[in-house]
Design a protein around this motif. Structure first.
Motif, PDB file in Angstrom:
ATOM      1  N   VAL A 173      81.969  21.356  34.791  1.00 50.15           N
ATOM      2  CA  VAL A 173      82.333  20.721  36.059  1.00 50.15           C
ATOM      3  C   VAL A 173      82.741  19.291  35.765  1.00 50.15           C
ATOM      4  O   VAL A 173      82.061  18.601  35.003  1.00 50.15           O
ATOM      5  CB  VAL A 173      81.110  20.716  37.003  1.00 50.15           C
ATOM      6  N   ALA A 197      80.132  17.371  42.210  1.00 45.64           N
ATOM      7  CA  ALA A 197      79.777  17.859  40.870  1.00 45.64           C
ATOM      8  C   ALA A 197      78.344  18.399  40.849  1.00 45.64           C
ATOM      9  O   ALA A 197      78.125  19.541  40.400  1.00 45.64           O
ATOM     10  CB  ALA A 197      79.993  16.772  39.837  1.00 45.64           C
ATOM     11  N   PHE A 200      78.382  21.836  42.567  1.00 45.61           N
ATOM     12  CA  PHE A 200      78.956  22.956  41.785  1.00 45.61           C
ATOM     13  C   PHE A 200      78.015  23.368  40.660  1.00 45.61           C
ATOM     14  O   PHE A 200      77.890  24.553  40.348  1.00 45.61           O
ATOM     15  CB  PHE A 200      80.296  22.569  41.156  1.00 45.61           C
ATOM     16  N   SER A 204      76.424  26.963  40.661  1.00 42.81           N
ATOM     17  CA  SER A 204      76.791  27.845  39.542  1.00 42.81           C
ATOM     18  C   SER A 204      75.532  28.323  38.838  1.00 42.81           C
ATOM     19  O   SER A 204      75.418  29.503  38.486  1.00 42.81           O
ATOM     20  CB  SER A 204      77.679  27.103  38.534  1.00 42.81           C
ATOM     21  N   ALA A 211      75.855  25.866  33.649  1.00 39.65           N
ATOM     22  CA  ALA A 211      76.845  24.855  34.036  1.00 39.65           C
ATOM     23  C   ALA A 211      76.514  23.509  33.433  1.00 39.65           C
ATOM     24  O   ALA A 211      75.353  23.136  33.309  1.00 39.65           O
ATOM     25  CB  ALA A 211      76.888  24.744  35.553  1.00 39.65           C
ATOM     26  N   PHE A 213      78.014  19.221  33.214  1.00 36.28           N
ATOM     27  CA  PHE A 213      78.859  18.187  33.813  1.00 36.28           C
ATOM     28  C   PHE A 213      79.403  17.312  32.704  1.00 36.28           C
ATOM     29  O   PHE A 213      78.654  16.904  31.831  1.00 36.28           O
ATOM     30  CB  PHE A 213      77.997  17.361  34.771  1.00 36.28           C
ATOM     31  N   ILE A 238      85.464  23.946  36.805  1.00 29.90           N
ATOM     32  CA  ILE A 238      85.579  23.704  38.249  1.00 29.90           C
ATOM     33  C   ILE A 238      85.779  22.208  38.447  1.00 29.90           C
ATOM     34  O   ILE A 238      84.979  21.394  37.973  1.00 29.90           O
ATOM     35  CB  ILE A 238      84.326  24.182  39.012  1.00 29.90           C
ATOM     36  N   THR A 239      86.846  21.863  39.154  1.00 25.46           N
ATOM     37  CA  THR A 239      87.081  20.455  39.456  1.00 25.46           C
ATOM     38  C   THR A 239      87.180  20.295  40.969  1.00 25.46           C
ATOM     39  O   THR A 239      87.422  21.274  41.683  1.00 25.46           O
ATOM     40  CB  THR A 239      88.415  19.955  38.868  1.00 25.46           C
TER      41      THR A 239
END
Ligand SMILES: Nc1nc2c(c(=O)[nH]1)N[C@H]1C(S)=C(S)[C@@H](COP(=O)(O)OP(=O)(O)OC[C@H]3O[C@@H](n4cnc5c(N)ncnc54)[C@H](O)[C@@H]3O)O[C@H]1N2
Ligand code: MOO
Length: 405
Positions: A173, A197, A200, A204, A211, A213, A238-239
């Motif tokens: 992310v 962020a 997500f 997730s 996930a 970051f 994922i953004t």
């Protein structure tokens, strides 16, 4: 603009599951099976007693029997039951040869001559037959089943120690936006905290991914490209943000310059029109809008569908709950509009306060409805299809749990 239905069809037709690995069953909770599993033996493994009582013959109905021995669960026994001679037996113990039924101890009377039995004895009463639960060779886990506590129970009951499962999809992310600071950083008056962020990553992980970051990018092509390049070992990137038409909206271009094959770009959905899905090599990419509620809603509809496919689930499609609307609601027509709301187990209430740029509706949302463009009013009692987000409902009040009354 791609219709929602078509965007979902494209996802389901193109996203394939990740690698597999073999795990001990106790580590496989929440994973998706990448093999079938079959019963290795009958369950029960042998005829056994369902009650503490006496194993007897039907011929002894109404009579008095002798009983000298007891079989406990776990005992190996070669005891036999004959007319006039029963065997005391405990729940789960192997049935002795010759027995027609088990009479629960509370239905017998101990007399000086022996054990007095009831007048009627039904053949097979209180005997659990070999294989009545699971038959040897029966399929107990299907390829694509999610291993939950109860599937794990079945595997353990068969002495199965390991299972091949799909690996957890890895998700990277990052957020784009000059204005963003992480919640543990100092924020200036003109800046905001990055809430997408963490959302997500948490969601997730809740959905069974791993996930991470990689930070916020500056709104420059170079910075976004550097983040993308370092994330291409993930199954999914994922953004959020930078996908609209603003002068600093470079996200899509950066992905395209690095070779993103676009599956769809712009969806006929409100909020979330800028949502884009594509891939670079084997890495899937979801560019979501920066607006927090728009990002959440589109994550739930599109990113979650991608995750379901990456996980190898055999039921990867969103399953709605059909229920009734709690209150009248005016709708701005002309769009496929997603509304956030709450399902109380009986009806769905659309949140009064909601907007694409808000975060506060997320705390009360556990379901979404998608209203089609021709609708301008929904009435109380109308049937709606709710996309559940976390369907594990609990109530502040004690509710009636009984089917009848
Ligand atoms: N002229 C037009 N302007 C806009 C259009 C349009 O069609 N024409 N679409 C609007 C819609 S709809 C949306 S949605 C947004 C999408 O914009 P972006 O995805 O480019 O997002 P940003 O501009 O970067 O940010 C939007 C908004 O969200 C805040 N944001 C961004 N990232 C985060 C984050 N990680 N955590 C919390 N909040 C975040 C950001 O500060 C902005 O307020 O564009 C409309 N404009
Ligand atoms: O479509 Mo934007 O995603 O309204 O918020």
């Amino acid at each position: 603009m791609t219709p929602i239905k078509e965007a979902l069809e494209l996802i389901h037709a193109n996203v394939k599951p990740v690698k597999t690995e073999i795990l001990p069953i106790e580590s496989a909770l929440g994973r998706v099976a990448a093999e079938h599993k079959f019963a290795q033996f009958d369950l029960p493994r042998f005829d056994n007693s369902a009650m503490d009582g006496y194993a007897v013959t039907m011929a002894d109905a109404g009579g008095v029997i002798k009983s000298q021995d007891t079989i406990f669960a776990g005992n190996e026994s070669d005891l036999k039951v004959t007319i006039g001679n029963g065997v005391k037996i405990m729940t789960g113990a192997v049935m002795p040869e010759g027995a027609d039924a088990v009479i629960p101890v509370e239905n017998t009377t101990e007399t000086e001559d022996g054990i007095q039995l009831p007048d009627t004895i039904k053949r097979g009463a209180n005997i659990r037959k070999k294989g009545e639960d699971i038959t040897k060779g029966e399929q107990i886990v299907n390829f694509g089943d999610t291993i939950d506590a109860y599937l794990l129970t079945l595997l353990a009951s068969q002495g199965i120690t390991h299972i091949r499962v799909f690996c957890k999809p890895t998700v990277t992310v990052f957020a784009t936006g000059h204005e963003l600071k992480m919640h543990f950083e100092k924020v200036e008056a003109h800046q905001i905290y990055n809430s997408n962020a963490p959302m997500f990553i948490a969601r997730s992980n809740e959905l069974g991914c791993e996930a991470k970051f990689t930070g916020s990018t500056a709104d420059t092509m170079e910075s976004i490209k550097a983040h993308i390049s370092s994330a291409l070992d993930s199954d999914l990137i994922i953004t959020s943000g930078g996908v609209s038409v603003g002068d600093a909206d470079f996200t899509k271009d950066a992905f395209k310059e690095l070779g993103m094959e676009v599956l769809f770009s712009k969806v006929d959905i409100k909020p979330g029109k800028p949502t884009t899905v594509g891939r670079i090599g084997k890495t899937w990419i979801v560019n979501l809008p920066g607006n927090p509620s728009a990002a959440a809603v589109n994550f739930e509809i599109f990113a979650r569908s991608i995750i379901n496919r990456l996980q190898g689930k055999n039921s990867p499609y969103i399953a709605p709950i059909v229920t009734k609307l709690a209150k009248d609601r005016k709708i701005k027509p002309g769009k496929f509009s997603v509304l956030m709301g709450r399902f109380d187990g009986e009806k769905f209430e659309v949140l009064e306060k909601q907007g694409p740029g808000m975060v506060s509706p997320l705390k009360s949302t556990d379901g979404l409805i998608i209203v089609t463009p021709e609708v301008d009013t929904l009435k109380e009692g109308d049937l709606v299809r709710v996309i559940p987000l976390a369907y594990n409902p609990t109530s502040k009040e004690s509710l009636n749990l009984f089917t009848t009354v």
